[in-house]
Design a protein around this motif. Structure first.
Motif, mmCIF file in Angstrom:
data_model
loop_
_atom_site.group_PDB
_atom_site.id
_atom_site.type_symbol
_atom_site.label_atom_id
_atom_site.label_comp_id
_atom_site.label_asym_id
_atom_site.label_seq_id
_atom_site.Cartn_x
_atom_site.Cartn_y
_atom_site.Cartn_z
ATOM 1 N N GLU A 67 -5.369 -7.741 -3.618
ATOM 2 C CA GLU A 67 -6.309 -6.972 -4.058
ATOM 3 C C GLU A 67 -7.080 -7.864 -5.324
ATOM 4 N N LYS B 260 0.998 -1.200 -0.034
ATOM 5 C CA LYS B 260 0.399 -0.008 0.071
ATOM 6 C C LYS B 260 0.880 1.088 -0.100
ATOM 7 N N ASN C 32 -0.735 6.714 2.135
ATOM 8 C CA ASN C 32 -2.252 7.084 2.443
ATOM 9 C C ASN C 32 -3.033 5.864 2.736
ATOM 10 N N GLU C 33 -2.809 4.748 2.342
ATOM 11 C CA GLU C 33 -3.576 3.464 2.308
ATOM 12 C C GLU C 33 -3.086 2.658 3.490
ATOM 13 N N ARG C 34 -2.022 2.975 3.959
ATOM 14 C CA ARG C 34 -1.183 2.112 4.916
ATOM 15 C C ARG C 34 -2.062 2.044 6.325
ATOM 16 N N GLN D 88 -10.073 -5.037 -1.256
ATOM 17 C CA GLN D 88 -8.864 -5.535 -0.549
ATOM 18 C C GLN D 88 -9.199 -6.660 0.258
ATOM 19 N N GLU E 277 -1.718 11.540 -4.999
ATOM 20 C CA GLU E 277 -2.894 10.454 -4.913
ATOM 21 C C GLU E 277 -3.924 11.137 -4.440
ATOM 22 N N LYS F 241 -7.930 11.115 -6.312
ATOM 23 C CA LYS F 241 -8.940 10.199 -5.335
ATOM 24 C C LYS F 241 -10.084 11.353 -5.410
ATOM 25 N N THR G 44 -8.318 5.098 -6.003
ATOM 26 C CA THR G 44 -7.379 5.215 -5.266
ATOM 27 C C THR G 44 -6.196 4.194 -5.664
ATOM 28 N N ARG H 62 -4.553 1.057 -5.248
ATOM 29 C CA ARG H 62 -4.897 -0.146 -4.536
ATOM 30 C C ARG H 62 -3.541 -0.803 -4.065
ATOM 31 N N CYS H 63 -2.683 -0.640 -4.889
ATOM 32 C CA CYS H 63 -1.270 -0.976 -4.484
ATOM 33 C C CYS H 63 -0.165 -0.979 -5.676
#
Length: 491
Positions: free
Chosen positions: A227, A211, A214-216, A237, A449, A453, A459, A461-462
């Motif tokens: 994913e 990630k 931001n997505e962590r 996810q 990012e 978004k 977003t 995703r990975c």
RNA sequence: CGGGGUGUAGUACAGUUGGCAGUAUGCCUGCUUUGGGAGCAGGAGGCCGCAGGUUCGAGUCCUGCCACCCCGACCA
């Protein structure tokens, strides 16, 4: 027609809800955002639990159980962690009820206020690391490899059966290690376990990745994920694994004496999958006739429906089927023989299709004469007449074939839904008209990012773990980029 | 929290100008049926979301509240 399903193309959300409710997997409950998991849905969860639990044990983990309640101060110890979860915590403030003196039923006893509020766990890092402090003194106590199966509560604004509910069931692994490398290896190992489970058992192709900041996960150094992509082109996810560094060890003062007789903080991981997997499974494979379950996840793999006019015929068929059923059971196949005469065959056919049972056998008078059965497979909706002789081997082979077929179908769909784009216009066009994963260059900043978004609802995703490096320019800012990342709209 | 929708039999819905609470399906009984959600006959089943109000009379009109679903913001 008692159970009409909404078509996927008409209303995807409604189609999904219909499958869950009418397929008997779950029900709405009296509490907003909370669901009742019914026996058929829970049976799928039990299969998931059994397989995953075995995989955890094989990789050296043990199960334990930690409290549902977490003292408020614990959650606050790790700054990023509390910031991530503060907005969705259920808080227990009192421990007693009393009769309302005004006669209006029962009220909270104001005298029973807790000194310190308790938080219903949204995840258990803090309560577990508080315990680990007492368990870990030396490198000899490490690694500590523990998992728990539990429920957690996250007060979501908007919920969706299985995919996002206020309370959900999951497993959470929490491990402690002497070195950073070992902890990272653990996080990666468990990610591999999840990916193998998704692909080999759920027939669900997944992309392993890491990630962005931001997505962590709140409190992690790195969050790895698998994913998946479902039929409306949205990403899900399906599982996560976190390298937590020494953040929780420092927050809870968990130190150990290493081989060099020096005191050091412990390195940590945590990892989890939830009942969301059930929702993912449904969305990935099912069709307008109902659920499609891969054989390895189906609570019932083979259903047998007798077709008879007389009690004598039923007796004959019962005898044949009992022999067949025993043979199948002895080979590890789960079989249901539905000789209940309260429903007619046609009703049963539709019902078992709705429930996604992989193979349906029908046996009637004609079959008795010919020594055959009618075999219908759920994934292709095709029917054939096959000899009763040697049927077990046919079924065993077919279940394997169906498992593979369902996987390959999902894989082909997923692969066809990864689109490389090189401009932001193209990005938006593909996102709106096609969906799926968008492979694009990104300049590596959280700011970019976030802008993407906000403008597109997509977003990152990975960053795939097997990504190849490729120089390029950020699809939004044009700044230099070293690799493509995967964007998508997600559940 | 914003926008939209729905609350009437187990389920899905209708209910006209305010005037006896309906239809389908499911359920129960019986007979006939049984290779894709059976047919006929009979029967049971209602706090019309809750609370006020208007009215001789409210499922229907008015006010307030509640619940759930869908779409957004937030998230595994």
């Amino acid at each position: 027609m008692s159970k009409e399903l909404t078509n996927r193309s008409d209303d995807y959300s409604q189609w999904y809800n219909d499958l869950v409710i009418k397929g008997g997997l779950a029900d709405y409950s009296a509490v907003r955002g909370c669901m009742v998991i019914k026996p058929y849905g829970y049976a799928i969860w039990e299969k998931m639990q059994f397989v995953l639990d075995s995989m955890f044990k094989e990789t050296g983990h043990q199960n334990a159980y930690f409290p549902l309640f977490i003292p408020k101060s614990f959650l606050a110890r790790e700054a990023a962690h509390i910031e991530g979860f503060a907005k969705e915590c259920a808080v227990v403030t009192h421990y007693r009820l009393m009769n309302d003196p005004n006669g209006n039923g029962v009220i909270v006893d104001p005298d029973a206020k807790l000194e310190e509020e308790l938080i219903v766990r949204p995840t258990s890092e803090t309560i577990i690391w508080n315990a680990y402090k007492g368990w870990i003194k030396s490198y000899r106590d490490l690694p500590l490899l523990i998992n728990q199966w539990a429920n957690v509560v996250r007060w979501e604004m908007r919920t969706r059966l299985f995919l996002r509910t206020t309370e959900f069931l999951w497993q959470e692994g929490h491990t402690a290690h002497a070195t950073k490398d070992e902890a990272i290896a653990e996080a990666r190992t468990m990610l591999d376990v999840y990916a193998a489970f998704a692909e080999n058992w759920m027939a669900l192709p997944v992309i392993k990745g890491v990630k962005t900041a931001n997505e962590r996960f709140a409190g992690a150094e790195d969050t790895y994920c698998i994913e998946a992509l479902v039929q409306d082109g949205k990403a899900i996810q399906a599982g996560t694994s976190h390298f937590l560094g020494q953040n929780f060890a420092k927050a809870f003062d968990v130190t150990f004496t290493n081989k060099e007789n020096q005191l050091d903080y412990v390195w940590a991981t945590s990892w989890g999958v939830s009942t969301r997997l059930i929702g993912t499974l449904i969305m990935a494979h099912s069709d307008d006739h109902g659920l499609v379950l891969p054989p390895k996840m189906a609570p019932i793999q083979v259903v047998i429906v007798p077709i008879v006019k007389t009690a004598e015929q039923l007796t004959l068929i019962d005898e044949k089927v009992n022999v067949l059923r025993k043979e199948l059971i002895s080979k590890g196949i789960t079989v249901k023989y539905d000789n209940d005469d309260k429903q007619k065959p046609g009703w049963k056919f539709a019902e078992y299709e709705l429930k996604g049972i992989p193979i349906r056998l029908a046996i009637g008078p004609r079959d008795l004469e010919n020594g055959t059965v009618e075999l219908a497979r759920r994934d292709t909706l095709t029917k054939s007449t096959v000899p009763l002789q040697g049927l077990e081997d046919v079924i065993i082979g077919l279940l394997d074939e169906m498992q593979l077929n369902i996987y390959n179908k999902a894989l082909a769909f997923r692969d066809g839904m990864i689109t490389e784009v090189n401009s932001f216009d193209e990005f938006k066009k593909v996102l709106d008209e096609k969906g799926g994963f968008i492979s694009a260059h990104w300049d590596g900043t959280p700011e970019t990012e976030n802008i993407i978004k906000n403008e597109t609802k997509a977003t990152i995703r990975c960053i795939p773990l097997d990504n190849s490096l490729e120089a390029g320019n950020c699809v939004y800012t044009g700044n230099p980029s070293i690799q493509r990342v995967l964007f998508a709209r997600a559940y």
